[in-house]
Design a protein around this motif. Structure first.
Motif, PDB file in Angstrom:
ATOM      1  N   SER A 102       0.964  -1.112   0.038  1.00 14.04           N
ATOM      2  CA  SER A 102       0.052   0.038  -0.083  1.00 14.04           C
ATOM      3  C   SER A 102       0.944   1.314  -0.145  1.00 14.04           C
ATOM      4  CB  SER A 102      -0.904   0.116   1.127  1.00 14.04           C
ATOM      5  OG  SER A 102      -1.731  -1.293   1.196  1.00 14.04           O
ATOM      6  N   ARG A 103       0.517   2.428  -0.495  1.00 13.73           N
ATOM      7  CA  ARG A 103       1.185   3.495  -0.533  1.00 13.73           C
ATOM      8  C   ARG A 103       0.543   4.761   0.557  1.00 13.73           C
ATOM      9  NH1 ARG A 103       0.651   2.050  -6.066  1.00 13.73           N
ATOM     10  NH2 ARG A 103      -1.368   2.701  -6.085  1.00 13.73           N
ATOM     11  N   THR A 104       1.380   4.783   1.358  1.00  7.64           N
ATOM     12  CA  THR A 104       1.177   5.660   2.425  1.00  7.64           C
ATOM     13  C   THR A 104       2.302   6.596   2.658  1.00  7.64           C
ATOM     14  OG1 THR A 104       2.410   4.201   3.968  1.00  7.64           O
ATOM     15  CG2 THR A 104      -0.017   3.676   3.701  1.00  7.64           C
ATOM     16  N   PRO A 105       2.423   7.577   1.824  1.00  4.86           N
ATOM     17  CA  PRO A 105       3.435   8.639   1.795  1.00  4.86           C
ATOM     18  C   PRO A 105       3.491   9.466   3.038  1.00  4.86           C
ATOM     19  CG  PRO A 105       1.971   9.071   0.001  1.00  4.86           C
ATOM     20  CD  PRO A 105       1.380   7.880   0.557  1.00  4.86           C
ATOM     21  N   ASN A 106       2.363   9.886   3.407  1.00  8.80           N
ATOM     22  CA  ASN A 106       2.580  10.683   4.603  1.00  8.80           C
ATOM     23  C   ASN A 106       2.859  10.079   5.950  1.00  8.80           C
ATOM     24  OD1 ASN A 106       1.079  13.300   3.274  1.00  8.80           O
ATOM     25  ND2 ASN A 106      -0.427  11.692   2.816  1.00  8.80           N
ATOM     26  N   ILE A 107       2.463   8.889   6.017  1.00  6.31           N
ATOM     27  CA  ILE A 107       2.849   8.218   7.443  1.00  6.31           C
ATOM     28  C   ILE A 107       4.517   7.824   7.038  1.00  6.31           C
ATOM     29  CG2 ILE A 107       2.843   6.083   8.543  1.00  6.31           C
ATOM     30  CD1 ILE A 107      -0.108   5.937   7.713  1.00  6.31           C
ATOM     31  N   ASP A 108       4.978   7.397   5.717  1.00  6.49           N
ATOM     32  CA  ASP A 108       6.212   7.276   5.533  1.00  6.49           C
ATOM     33  C   ASP A 108       7.186   8.576   5.946  1.00  6.49           C
ATOM     34  OD1 ASP A 108       5.140   5.054   4.900  1.00  6.49           O
ATOM     35  OD2 ASP A 108       5.536   5.123   2.824  1.00  6.49           O
ATOM     36  N   GLY A 109       6.603   9.631   5.420  1.00  8.11           N
ATOM     37  CA  GLY A 109       7.435  10.822   5.758  1.00  8.11           C
ATOM     38  C   GLY A 109       7.532  11.326   7.161  1.00  8.11           C
ATOM     39  N   LEU A 110       6.471  10.756   8.098  1.00  6.21           N
ATOM     40  CA  LEU A 110       6.703  11.041   9.520  1.00  6.21           C
ATOM     41  C   LEU A 110       7.708   9.979   9.917  1.00  6.21           C
ATOM     42  CD1 LEU A 110       2.976  11.106  10.682  1.00  6.21           C
ATOM     43  CD2 LEU A 110       4.549  13.065  10.643  1.00  6.21           C
ATOM     44  N   ALA A 111       8.085   8.809   9.361  1.00  2.95           N
ATOM     45  CA  ALA A 111       8.857   7.813   9.772  1.00  2.95           C
ATOM     46  C   ALA A 111      10.193   8.249   9.408  1.00  2.95           C
ATOM     47  CB  ALA A 111       8.588   6.562   9.277  1.00  2.95           C
ATOM     48  N   ARG A 112      10.335   8.877   8.416  1.00  2.00           N
ATOM     49  CA  ARG A 112      11.836   9.496   8.097  1.00  2.00           C
ATOM     50  C   ARG A 112      11.959  10.611   8.845  1.00  2.00           C
ATOM     51  NH1 ARG A 112       9.691   8.641   2.818  1.00  2.00           N
ATOM     52  NH2 ARG A 112       9.047  10.954   2.766  1.00  2.00           N
ATOM     53  N   LYS A 113      11.235  11.283   9.515  1.00  2.00           N
ATOM     54  CA  LYS A 113      11.568  12.399  10.341  1.00  2.00           C
ATOM     55  C   LYS A 113      11.693  12.071  11.761  1.00  2.00           C
ATOM     56  CE  LYS A 113       8.988  15.751   7.408  1.00  2.00           C
ATOM     57  NZ  LYS A 113       7.613  16.712   7.339  1.00  2.00           N
ATOM     58  N   GLY A 114      11.155  10.917  12.089  1.00  2.00           N
ATOM     59  CA  GLY A 114      11.255  10.511  13.438  1.00  2.00           C
ATOM     60  C   GLY A 114      11.763   9.121  13.786  1.00  2.00           C
ATOM     61  N   ALA A 115      10.744   8.176  14.253  1.00  2.00           N
ATOM     62  CA  ALA A 115      11.426   6.922  14.703  1.00  2.00           C
ATOM     63  C   ALA A 115      10.158   6.021  14.390  1.00  2.00           C
ATOM     64  CB  ALA A 115      11.573   7.037  16.483  1.00  2.00           C
ATOM     65  N   MET A 116      10.501   4.821  13.919  1.00  2.00           N
ATOM     66  CA  MET A 116       9.597   3.715  13.887  1.00  2.00           C
ATOM     67  C   MET A 116       9.926   2.612  14.889  1.00  2.00           C
ATOM     68  SD  MET A 116      10.640   3.214   9.788  1.00  2.00           S
ATOM     69  CE  MET A 116      10.037   1.422   9.491  1.00  2.00           C
ATOM     70  N   LEU A 117       9.000   2.045  15.447  1.00  2.00           N
ATOM     71  CA  LEU A 117       9.316   1.045  16.345  1.00  2.00           C
ATOM     72  C   LEU A 117       9.037  -0.493  15.817  1.00  2.00           C
ATOM     73  CD1 LEU A 117       7.743   2.485  19.820  1.00  2.00           C
ATOM     74  CD2 LEU A 117       9.889   2.917  18.695  1.00  2.00           C
ATOM     75  N   SER A 118      10.027  -1.191  16.082  1.00  3.71           N
ATOM     76  CA  SER A 118       9.793  -2.615  15.477  1.00  3.71           C
ATOM     77  C   SER A 118       9.283  -3.758  16.599  1.00  3.71           C
ATOM     78  CB  SER A 118      11.256  -2.996  14.884  1.00  3.71           C
ATOM     79  OG  SER A 118      12.465  -3.132  15.927  1.00  3.71           O
ATOM     80  N   ARG A 119       9.283  -3.169  17.915  1.00  6.74           N
ATOM     81  CA  ARG A 119       8.611  -3.855  18.911  1.00  6.74           C
ATOM     82  C   ARG A 119       7.791  -3.162  19.643  1.00  6.74           C
ATOM     83  NH1 ARG A 119      12.809  -7.205  22.461  1.00  6.74           N
ATOM     84  NH2 ARG A 119      10.750  -7.970  23.230  1.00  6.74           N
ATOM     85  N   TYR A 120       6.717  -2.894  19.173  1.00  5.97           N
ATOM     86  CA  TYR A 120       5.644  -2.054  19.826  1.00  5.97           C
ATOM     87  C   TYR A 120       4.440  -2.943  19.975  1.00  5.97           C
ATOM     88  CZ  TYR A 120       1.434   0.777  20.652  1.00  5.97           C
ATOM     89  OH  TYR A 120       0.377   1.298  21.509  1.00  5.97           O
TER      90      TYR A 120
END
Length: 589
Positions: free
Chosen positions: A50-68
């Motif tokens: 799926s294309r989620t460019p806005n969420i992906d942009g937030l991930a690039r600017k911050g953090a994405m958890l792999s064990r939430y």
């Protein structure tokens, strides 16, 4: 003298001009975006199709958890997310639809909150924040725990497990309608309602109408991508051909993508799927086309939701609020595996309900008004890949979901591999908002030091946390996990996994690590006693309880139709009998 007067005037003007700046509260705004039934690899940044460019942009600017980690059931998960307490501590031991009647009198299973229940809404409201929520609420008994009673100053919510994205049509048999409330009062939906668009519109309205000198908490709780999966046709058609490879190949692809992105270790293996899953190769060409189209609807709904999230972010940017807004995007639990089509007599009954309720489940209407589209267990296994199982189960596929956070103070750091519990969110955001609190109040703890780069973890290697809903349970301790799942996908037995190398849960290490296994089971027992878990057996399956309640509701609602059908069958039988008797009479000579 004239110079002195001019200087004094300038000083007065400067001081008066600074009043608005001094009066404006500079604590961060907080935006929580909660998806429904989104799997670990369902955001683009996590390897989705799926294309989620806005969420992906937030991930690039911050953090994405792999064990939430969150609860595998929606109501308990939401209760934990807004209170910072274990679901049993708030009386939400399971769903209303799955709680055993004899448990309703116990503290962990009341399904209602007392007036003193604190939420992130009430805590931030008391601290001077504006507090808003739009979308799915779905915590406990319908209408009993509405957000306007618990600190949210404005609320526009669906108080149910799910419903149509176009109107108030329920998706479960036996229900008359889905209940919507604004500020605690029952409402109808507008004629042009579409969930993601309308919920964002309402949130923008709430934010714009508030006192902009005060920071806000905005809780956007989307219906995407809960059953029924629905989206405008343009989003669905954008994925023509994307899922034609089928679920077996695409589950393997997401597995490899998750490794490449650093979300899981290279040692990760896929667990075998349940024997009831159909192999893609076993389907006819017509069945494949229909199955692929269903996943297109799911992807289209994800992209539509991301588009409307982007509208909200752009609005905040245009009003100058975004740079001072912490944004969290996550899911309430793993992907939904339910089906809306069955074999044999079960499908006859389901088709009858669809007919009575006016559902149009034809292939050409997938994802549109009156549709009842679900992706089913095979595609759910793709959404949860590389993990085992999905929603309702205490496997990684049910508990581990994506979590993206960005905003002021959040260190851009890409993938963060330390564990975070859903109940950590409230104390984390309270600390970010500079609101004093008693840590003993919460089951969770603040993860802000880790998110701001001040530490590498929130929990020590010897510290543990647990989950339990309807007997499905897990306890985490550093790299170790014990878990138990009840039927139909489990057998009620505890198992031990080293998820630092085997997050797919393919190798049970309990026999080789008996002292650790026993110690962790003891820690789980202590957790269960602390929060008020009632021990259930495999015969107390949530699916059994849900099925019994749905049958009861269906019989109550549809008995006139069943009576009419019965009378029609009797009449037909009588006419057939009379016809046979008349035909058998000897003809006069």
């Amino acid at each position: 003298m004239k110079i002195k007067l001019q200087l004094a005037a300038c000083l007065v003007a400067a001081s008066l001009g600074s009043v608005p700046a001094l009066a404006k509260d500079r604590r961060p705004n907080i935006l929580i975006v909660l998806f429904d039934d989104v799997g670990f690899t369902d955001f683009g940044a996590y390897g989705s199709n799926s294309r989620t460019p806005n969420i992906d942009g937030l991930a690039r600017k911050g953090a994405m958890l792999s064990r939430y980690y969150t609860s595998p059931f929606c109501g308990p998960s939401r209760a934990m997310l807004v209170t910072g307490m274990d679901n049993h501590q708030t009386g939400m031991g399971t769903l209303v639809e799955t709680v055993k009647p004899e448990l309703r009198g116990l503290p962990g299973y009341t399904m209602t909150w007392n007036g003193g229940q604190k939420t992130i809404g009430s805590l931030l409201s008391s601290a001077g924040y504006r507090t808003y929520v739009t979308g799915k609420w779905g915590i406990g008994e319908t209408g009993a725990n509405l957000p306007n009673k618990f600190g949210f100053q404005r609320s526009y919510v669906m108080d149910a497990t799910g419903g149509s994205n176009y109107d108030r049509k329920p998706y479960l048999p036996g229900y008359d309608k889905v209940h919507w409330f604004e500020d605690g009062k029952p409402i109808e939906l507008p004629a042009d309602y579409y969930s993601s668009r309308s919920l964002v519109d309402k949130m923008i309205q709430y934010i714009d109408s508030g006192d902009n000198k005060k920071p806000f908490l905005a809780f956007l709780s989307l219906q995407a991508v809960h059953i029924p999966v629905q989206a405008p046709t343009k989003y669905i058609n954008a994925y023509n051909g994307t899922f034609d490879k089928g679920w077996d190949a695409m589950r393997a692809e997401r597995h490899q993508r998750a490794i490449k992105l650093g979300l899981v270790p290279a040692s990760t293996k896929l667990a075998p799927v349940p024997s009831t899953h159909r192999a893609w190769s076993s389907l006819s060409s017509e069945q494949r086309a229909l199955a692929a189209r269903k996943m297109q609807v799911n992807a289209g709904m994800m992209e539509a939701a991301d588009f409307h999230i982007g509208r909200l972010l752009q609005h905040l940017r245009a009003t100058g609020a975004l740079d001072n807004t912490i944004v969290v995007v996550t899911s309430d639990n793993g992907p939904e595996s339910a089906e809306t089509e069955f074999a044999g007599l079960a499908n006859v009954a389901v088709d009858a309900v669809k007919l009575v309720e006016g559902f149009d489940t034809s292939p050409g209407n997938l994802g549109q008004l009156d549709s009842l589209t679900a992706i089913g267990p095979e595609w759910a296994a793709v959404s949860a890949s590389p993990f085992n199982l999905y929603k309702f189960y205490a496997s990684e596929g049910g508990l581990r979901v994506p979590f993206v956070v960005a905003g002021p103070g959040i260190t851009p750091q890409g993938v963060v591999g330390a564990p975070v519990h859903v109940t950590d969110l409230v104390p984390t955001l309270l600390q970010a908002a500079k609101v004093d609190y008693d840590p003993a109040t919460f089951y969770g703890r603040s993860a802000l030091p880790m998110l701001t780069g001040g530490s590498t973890s929130t929990y020590g290697e010897s510290e543990s946390f647990g989950f339990e809903v309807s007997g499905n349970a897990a306890l985490y301790r550093g790299k170790w996990k014990i878990t138990r799942n009840f039927p139909p996908r489990g057998d009620g037995q505890w198992r031990l996994y080293d998820i630092s190398v085997d997050p797919g849960e393919t190798r049970d290490l309990s026999a080789a690590n008996q002292p650790l296994f026993n110690r962790m089971k003891g820690e789980y027992a202590a957790y269960a006693k602390r929060v008020g878990v009632v021990e259930l057996g495999p015969e107390d399956s949530a699916f059994k309880e849900l099925t019994n309640k749905l049958i009861s509701k269906a019989l109550h609602k549809y008995w006139p139709y069943l009576l009419g059908l019965g009378l029609a069958l009797v009449a037909f039988g009588y006419l057939l009998f009379r016809t046979v008797r008349l035909a058998a009479r000897p003809k006069p000579a």
